[in-house]
Scaffold this motif. Structure first.
Motif: not given
Length: 422
Positions: A57-61, A208-210, A342-346
């Motif tokens: 997710a983070p990498l995709t974003g 992620v920090r955001t 990130i939200g969807a992945g989590l």
């Protein structure tokens, strides 16, 4: 402003992609059972399909946000999604399991683009305002429509034709999504183009920090992840609950009622446009979902439980609509795509954890497990309230002139009114 047909085309794209994703849970298990005589391989494939979400997710974003041609990026992601499904249709039960799992993991890496990534594109179709809020309501409805149509279509095609045909049908749906994506009239996102050419890992850390530092994003992410541990256990629990009520075949009916209720809830929000803020909708939705599932745990019969599941699903639809709007309103433009993915992945990873935790449930414990799922929804509401009341100590202060915290600026809603959905 883009023509309304752009939003409609987006909704068609999202429906096709998410129908393929939702249908995989049914089609893959039925295909494995058909070819091997056991559903075990299907369960392993689904685990490999979901597992990469939290890492990808983070990498995709980050990659999507840096892409100068985002349409091309999403066409590639959806095309890879379709290709992986096709390869699984041909390989499950026919080639060694490690190779099948590798294909499933590769396809799962495209999952964040299908879930959160697509939702972030609405900001490239519509400017901030009431129409964008309404578009997010329709997008939430598409999530739930796909949750109904995907498993239903996969099960029907598997039963009437073959499981192989069902999986290939899902691949065709993903391919249609890729073709439709190529036609989307996306607005230029100048903020995304001006992203610093710093190393990719710095962008990953920034996304992620955001999510961690922005109070509203941290609150909704933590609350929905906690709630989704329960939602991930709901399918298995519903089957066991139906058995305990003397209706062994009604487990699917309960989940269908939940999905139909969620679709009704999101369609109602899109149509009625209530004046409540998304934060209030999220809180009401979490508490309502928990209340509905508690009623289902106390239900004396399967039809009564199905009605309670429908109510819980309608409230869960409110949570999804509110979540999408909060992510859009409180994400800096340059990190918005990462926030969505990130939200969807989590959430998907939390659901996978829930599905593991429910593995020890039995018919005799179904009511207790369902009560526990309901408690997780209430706990999510409590966590949401607590985080919103206690700002993160490292959260950056609003910059002068940034519009942060000012109604009507930076995507934040103005005071509620019947004509401006919040």
């Amino acid at each position: 402003m883009p023509r309304p047909s752009g939003v409609l085309r987006y909704l068609m794209t999202a429906f096709c992609a998410r129908m393929a994703d939702e249908g995989m849970a049914v089609a893959v298990v039925m295909l494995a059972a058909h070819r091997t005589g056991s559903a075990a391989q299907g369960a392993f494939v689904l685990t490999a399909w979901m597992a990469p979400h939290v890492l990808a997710a983070p990498l995709t974003g980050a990659v999507a946000a840096r892409a100068r041609r985002p349409r091309l990026f999403y066409v590639g992601a959806l095309g890879g999604f379709a290709l992986a499904i096709s390869v699984l249709a041909m390989s499950i039960g026919r080639v060694p399991l490690p190779a099948v799992l590798a294909v499933a993991a590769a396809g799962g890496c495209c999952g964040p683009a299908v879930s959160g990534g697509l939702s972030s594109l609405i900001t490239r179709l519509l400017p901030a305002g009431a129409e964008r809020d309404r578009a997010y309501s329709w997008d939430a409805a598409i999530y739930n429509a796909a949750a109904v149509a995907g498993p239903g279509a996969a099960g029907l095609v598997s039963a009437t034709l073959s499981p192989t045909t069902a999986v290939l049908m899902l691949s065709a749906a993903a391919a249609c999504a890729a073709a439709l994506m190529a036609l989307l009239p996306l607005r230029p996102d100048t903020a995304a183009v001006r992203v610093s050419p710093a190393r990719l890992r710095q962008d990953l850390a920034a996304g992620v920090r955001t999510v961690r530092q922005e109070q509203e994003l941290r609150a909704i992410t933590a609350a929905t992840c906690l709630a989704f541990i329960g939602i991930g256990a709901l399918t298995t629990t519903s089957v066991l609950l139906a058995e305990s009520l003397g209706s062994a075949g009604a487990g699917g009916l309960l989940m269908t009622a939940f999905a139909a209720g969620a679709l009704t809830g999101t369609l109602g929000i899109a149509r009625l446009r209530p004046a409540a803020s998304p934060q209030r909708l999220a809180l009401i939705g979490l508490l309502g979902t928990g209340t509905g599932l508690t009623a289902a745990a106390l239900a004396p019969s399967a039809p009564t439980a199905a009605a309670s599941f429908a109510v819980a699903g309608a409230c869960d639809g409110l949570v999804l609509t509110a979540t999408l709007r909060i992510r859009a309103d409180h994400s800096p433009p340059q990190w918005r795509t990462q926030v969505f993915t990130i939200g969807a992945g989590l959430k998907i990873s939390a659901a996978a954890l829930g599905s593991v935790l429910v593995g020890l449930a039995t018919t005799g414990t179904a009511h207790r497990y369902l009560t526990g799922i309901a408690v997780l929804q209430a706990a999510g509401a409590l966590l949401y309230t607590l985080i919103r009341r206690n700002p993160h100590p490292d959260a950056p202060a609003p910059r002068p002139g940034s519009g942060a915290g000012v109604p009507g600026q930076n995507g934040l809603p103005e005071s509620p009114s019947p004509t401006a959905p919040q």
